[in-house]
Design an enzyme around this catalytic site. Structure first.
Site, PDB file in Angstrom:
ATOM      1  N   HIS A 110       0.879  -0.959   0.049  1.00 17.42           N
ATOM      2  CA  HIS A 110      -0.017   0.103  -0.004  1.00 17.42           C
ATOM      3  C   HIS A 110       1.018   1.172  -0.020  1.00 17.42           C
ATOM      4  CE1 HIS A 110       1.187   0.151   3.964  1.00 17.42           C
ATOM      5  NE2 HIS A 110       0.422  -1.187   4.488  1.00 17.42           N
TER       6      HIS A 110
ATOM      7  N   HIS B  63       4.041   1.375   2.028  1.00 21.83           N
ATOM      8  CA  HIS B  63       5.211   0.443   1.421  1.00 21.83           C
ATOM      9  C   HIS B  63       5.874   1.338   0.440  1.00 21.83           C
ATOM     10  CE1 HIS B  63       2.742  -3.167   2.828  1.00 21.83           C
ATOM     11  NE2 HIS B  63       3.912  -3.222   3.378  1.00 21.83           N
TER      12      HIS B  63
ATOM     13  N   GLY C 199       9.019   0.716   8.574  1.00 23.57           N
ATOM     14  CA  GLY C 199       8.288   1.705   8.852  1.00 23.57           C
ATOM     15  C   GLY C 199       8.117   1.825  10.334  1.00 23.57           C
TER      16      GLY C 199
ATOM     17  N   LYS D 147       5.589   2.419  11.865  1.00 21.96           N
ATOM     18  CA  LYS D 147       4.210   1.796  12.653  1.00 21.96           C
ATOM     19  C   LYS D 147       4.688   0.634  13.482  1.00 21.96           C
ATOM     20  CE  LYS D 147       1.242  -0.499  10.756  1.00 21.96           C
ATOM     21  NZ  LYS D 147       0.785  -1.912  11.327  1.00 21.96           N
ATOM     22  N   ASP D 148       5.359  -0.223  12.958  1.00 24.39           N
ATOM     23  CA  ASP D 148       5.990  -1.333  13.719  1.00 24.39           C
ATOM     24  C   ASP D 148       7.112  -1.073  14.601  1.00 24.39           C
ATOM     25  OD1 ASP D 148       4.150  -3.512  12.677  1.00 24.39           O
ATOM     26  OD2 ASP D 148       4.937  -2.996  10.864  1.00 24.39           O
TER      27      ASP D 148
ATOM     28  N   VAL E 207       2.793   6.372   7.419  1.00 25.11           N
ATOM     29  CA  VAL E 207       2.030   7.054   6.310  1.00 25.11           C
ATOM     30  C   VAL E 207       0.507   6.792   6.974  1.00 25.11           C
ATOM     31  CG1 VAL E 207       1.431   6.880   4.008  1.00 25.11           C
ATOM     32  CG2 VAL E 207       3.616   6.462   4.917  1.00 25.11           C
TER      33      VAL E 207
HETATM   34  O1  PAF Z   1       6.960  -5.472   8.770  1.00 25.34           O
HETATM   35  C1  PAF Z   1       6.814  -6.457   8.136  1.00 25.34           C
HETATM   36  O2  PAF Z   1       6.188  -6.625   7.228  1.00 25.34           O
HETATM   37  C2  PAF Z   1       7.315  -7.846   8.471  1.00 25.34           C
HETATM   38  O3  PAF Z   1       7.484  -8.201   9.889  1.00 25.34           O
HETATM   39  C3  PAF Z   1       8.784  -7.960   7.790  1.00 25.34           C
HETATM   40  C4  PAF Z   1       9.852  -7.035   8.485  1.00 25.34           C
HETATM   41  C5  PAF Z   1       8.821  -7.836   6.429  1.00 25.34           C
HETATM   42  C6  PAF Z   1       9.558  -9.562   8.260  1.00 25.34           C
HETATM   43  O4  PAF Z   1       8.706 -10.342   7.699  1.00 25.34           O
END
Ligand code: PAF
Length: 285
Positions: free
Chosen positions: A34, A37, A149, A151-152, A178
């Site tokens: 999205h 990304h 990102g 967000k995580d 975002v």
């Molecule tokens: O954030 C994510 O989408 C996933 O945790 C990652 C970093 C691609 C690892 O699978």
């Protein structure tokens, strides 16, 4: 744009770019791309001359009963978006390629401390799955820079720690969250929300904005800020609050006071039906 499904073909593509003197960037993803990304890809292209995107729904980071099977898989759309965004390489391995011995018998990377708090309480094996796959991707692509990102938030803190502890020669760059026009943080899981839950999900953003405003107005008692965070989420019928915390930006230790010299971050997580959403905001610089 090249698409590689095997480790040797991905390595070969990247090695060629490196031999041409290009700086290699990597954006690890699980697909269902999205605008969030795409912002990471744009940042990656700004920081590197060769942008690789991995698309891999990593079984090792899903617990039993989580959404591994129903996680959205839309490869054709993802490839179109990558191509339009100027990506040089998409690495799209199979689970067998990444875990030749199968997930249960895989070698895992553990980042103690940061793995078993917050998201790790609810998802006890999640972060070892994330650390393991990301280290594997770093070994395959050997990027100079990797973009994640904000967000995580816990994920990026843990990956920074892993890279530092294991002396991995990669620069980790974190891109700001975002958001949808109404403020919901973009996530591949937002599509699971029904209209009621979607409306309710805005409580997360409201909670964070209220906390940021309170701290900007001089509030320094972290418990009071926790209460400010909790209240809009608890009063939202569609939401079940998992946590609302005020932590140190690097160690994720819970703070008692918000003080100059120690960056504070607010972390929130709530369930809307079966869908868990997380969000965060820096409270101080
Ligand atoms: O954030 C994510 O989408 C996933 O945790 C990652 C970093 C691609 C690892 O699978």
């Amino acid at each position: 744009m090249q698409v590689a499904t095997t480790i040797p073909s991905a390595r070969q593509a990247v090695e060629q770019a490196r031999a041409e003197g290009r700086r290699i960037g990597l954006v690890p993803t699980m697909g269902a791309l999205h605008a969030g990304h795409l912002a990471l890809v744009e940042e990656c292209r700004r920081l590197a001359d060769y942008a690789a995107v991995s698309i891999f729904v990593n079984p090792a980071q899903f617990g039993p009963g989580e959404d591994y099977d129903r996680y959205p898989r839309v490869l054709e759309d993802d490839l179109r978006m990558c191509e339009a965004a100027g990506v040089d390489l998409v690495f799209k391995p199979s689970a067998d390629e990444m875990y030749p011995r199968g997930v249960p018998d895989a070698t895992f990377v553990e980042v103690p401390g940061l793995s078993h708090v917050f998201e790790g309480v609810i998802r006890p094996t999640h972060f070892r799955g994330v650390a393991t796959v990301v280290l594997g991707l770093f070994e395959i692509v050997r990027p100079d820079v990797a973009v994640f990102g904000q967000k995580d938030y816990q994920q990026q803190a843990l990956l920074r720690r892993m890279v530092e502890d294991l002396h991995v020669p990669v620069e980790i760059v974190v891109h700001p969250i975002v958001r949808e026009p109404d403020g919901l943080a973009m996530s591949s899981r937002n599509i699971y929300l029904d209209p009621d839950q979607r409306r309710g999900s805005l409580a997360l953003r409201r909670a964070l904005e209220a906390a940021v405003a309170a701290v900007a107005a001089g509030e320094s008692d972290a418990d009071r800020v926790r209460q400010i965070l909790r209240s809009p989420i608890e009063s939202e019928g569609a939401a079940v609050l998992d946590y609302a915390e005020v932590v140190d930006a690097l160690s994720l230790e819970k703070l008692g006071r918000i003080e100059p010299g120690r960056t504070a971050v607010a972390l929130v997580a709530a369930r809307f039906g079966k869908t868990r959403l997380i969000d965060n905001a820096r409270l101080t610089e």
